[in-house]
Scaffold this motif. Structure first.
Motif, PDB file in Angstrom:
ATOM      1  N   PHE A  23      -5.755   6.995   1.476  1.00 33.08           N
ATOM      2  CA  PHE A  23      -5.020   5.742   1.651  1.00 33.08           C
ATOM      3  C   PHE A  23      -5.137   5.234   3.084  1.00 33.08           C
ATOM      4  CE2 PHE A  23      -3.407   5.850  -2.542  1.00 33.08           C
ATOM      5  CZ  PHE A  23      -2.835   4.604  -2.785  1.00 33.08           C
ATOM      6  N   ARG A  35      -3.735  -0.071 -14.376  1.00 32.52           N
ATOM      7  CA  ARG A  35      -3.998  -1.073 -13.340  1.00 32.52           C
ATOM      8  C   ARG A  35      -3.377  -2.417 -13.710  1.00 32.52           C
ATOM      9  NH1 ARG A  35     -10.008  -0.468 -10.803  1.00 32.52           N
ATOM     10  NH2 ARG A  35      -9.979   1.774 -10.500  1.00 32.52           N
ATOM     11  N   ALA A  79       0.827  -1.217   0.000  1.00 31.63           N
ATOM     12  CA  ALA A  79       0.000   0.000   0.000  1.00 31.63           C
ATOM     13  C   ALA A  79       0.857   1.261   0.000  1.00 31.63           C
ATOM     14  CB  ALA A  79      -0.943  -0.004   1.195  1.00 31.63           C
ATOM     15  N   LEU A  92      -5.324  -4.840  -4.448  1.00 32.33           N
ATOM     16  CA  LEU A  92      -4.567  -3.728  -3.866  1.00 32.33           C
ATOM     17  C   LEU A  92      -4.452  -2.557  -4.842  1.00 32.33           C
ATOM     18  CD1 LEU A  92      -1.765  -5.767  -2.053  1.00 32.33           C
ATOM     19  CD2 LEU A  92      -3.541  -4.379  -0.952  1.00 32.33           C
ATOM     20  N   VAL A  93      -4.187  -2.856  -6.097  1.00 30.71           N
ATOM     21  CA  VAL A  93      -4.080  -1.803  -7.112  1.00 30.71           C
ATOM     22  C   VAL A  93      -5.442  -1.133  -7.320  1.00 30.71           C
ATOM     23  CG1 VAL A  93      -3.653  -1.356  -9.572  1.00 30.71           C
ATOM     24  CG2 VAL A  93      -2.040  -2.754  -8.254  1.00 30.71           C
ATOM     25  N   ALA A 116      -6.087   1.113  -4.445  1.00 30.46           N
ATOM     26  CA  ALA A 116      -5.199   2.277  -4.533  1.00 30.46           C
ATOM     27  C   ALA A 116      -5.752   3.304  -5.526  1.00 30.46           C
ATOM     28  CB  ALA A 116      -3.791   1.844  -4.938  1.00 30.46           C
ATOM     29  N   PHE A 119      -6.546   1.664   3.524  1.00 33.28           N
ATOM     30  CA  PHE A 119      -5.573   0.682   4.027  1.00 33.28           C
ATOM     31  C   PHE A 119      -5.272   0.969   5.501  1.00 33.28           C
ATOM     32  CE2 PHE A 119      -4.601   1.167  -0.535  1.00 33.28           C
ATOM     33  CZ  PHE A 119      -4.668  -0.153  -0.960  1.00 33.28           C
ATOM     34  N   LEU A 165       2.386   1.685  -3.449  1.00 36.30           N
ATOM     35  CA  LEU A 165       1.393   2.171  -4.404  1.00 36.30           C
ATOM     36  C   LEU A 165       1.087   3.652  -4.191  1.00 36.30           C
ATOM     37  CD1 LEU A 165      -0.990  -0.909  -4.467  1.00 36.30           C
ATOM     38  CD2 LEU A 165       0.344  -0.029  -6.407  1.00 36.30           C
ATOM     39  N   GLN A 166       0.953   4.066  -2.946  1.00 35.15           N
ATOM     40  CA  GLN A 166       0.687   5.473  -2.665  1.00 35.15           C
ATOM     41  C   GLN A 166       1.836   6.336  -3.175  1.00 35.15           C
ATOM     42  OE1 GLN A 166      -0.075   6.534   1.423  1.00 35.15           O
ATOM     43  NE2 GLN A 166      -0.137   8.700   0.973  1.00 35.15           N
TER      44      GLN A 166
END
Length: 191
Positions: free
Chosen positions: A185, A129, A83, A153-154, A157, A189, A86-87
């Motif tokens: 986020f 994605r 996470a 998860l993607v 995000a 998450f 990705l952020q």
């Protein structure tokens, strides 16, 4: 890159910048292709060598950012949780937006409020994605064909990113987009 390719890229960059500025400050519907070409000092015909439509100016700008996403994720430290990685990867967008916040906020507003642009943006996002899912699966040492975690998860995000973007568009360019992204986020998450 050859001299001709560099010249072509320079013209494209100048045309893109002039067109984006007009679209941002004059409005998407109010801006014509002739105005964009004139602002860049090129002909209408030259405009069409680089773009098929005025929508393509914004979408190609987003695509250029999108191409940086996979690379951005691949260079994140391996110790970062998915996470967080990705952020930080999605900050490719937010950092670019902060270079010219008022213009970026206006372009974001045009993108999310113009049905044709929103559809094209979401179409591009499907590609991003897919690419990020494959990269995240590699980071997680898993197969995305059998393990749903990278794709989920993607997807989460991007939902967090889109929520932050929509709120930023509503609140204006003085709002801190990175703070909104962090808040989204944290909600998506929780630790």
């Amino acid at each position: 890159m050859s001299l001709a390719e560099r010249k072509r890229q320079l013209v494209r960059d100048e045309l893109t910048e002039a067109a984006l500025k007009l679209l941002a400050f004059q409005g998407f519907e109010e801006t014509t292709i002739d105005q964009m070409a004139a602002a860049a000092g090129v002909s209408r015909r030259t405009f069409f060598r680089y773009f098929q439509s005025k929508e393509d100016v914004i979408i190609e700008f987003l695509s250029d950012l999108g191409r940086k996403l996979s690379h951005g994720l691949s260079i994140r430290p391996a110790t970062e949780p998915p996470a967080v990685a990705l952020q930080n990867t999605l900050r490719v967008f937010t950092d670019t937006f902060w270079e010219h916040p008022e213009k970026s906020q206006r372009l974001a507003k045009a993108t999310v409020s113009t049905p044709a642009l929103l559809a094209r943006y979401l179409e591009r996002q499907v590609t991003w994605r897919t690419t990020l899912t494959a990269e995240l699966a590699t980071r997680m040492a898993t197969d995305p064909a059998t393990d749903l975690r990278p794709a989920v998860l993607v997807a989460v995000a991007f939902a967090a990113f889109d929520t932050a973007l929509m709120r930023w568009v509503e609140q204006g360019s003085t709002t801190d987009l990175n703070a909104l992204l962090s808040e989204c986020f944290a909600t998506a998450f929780p630790t």
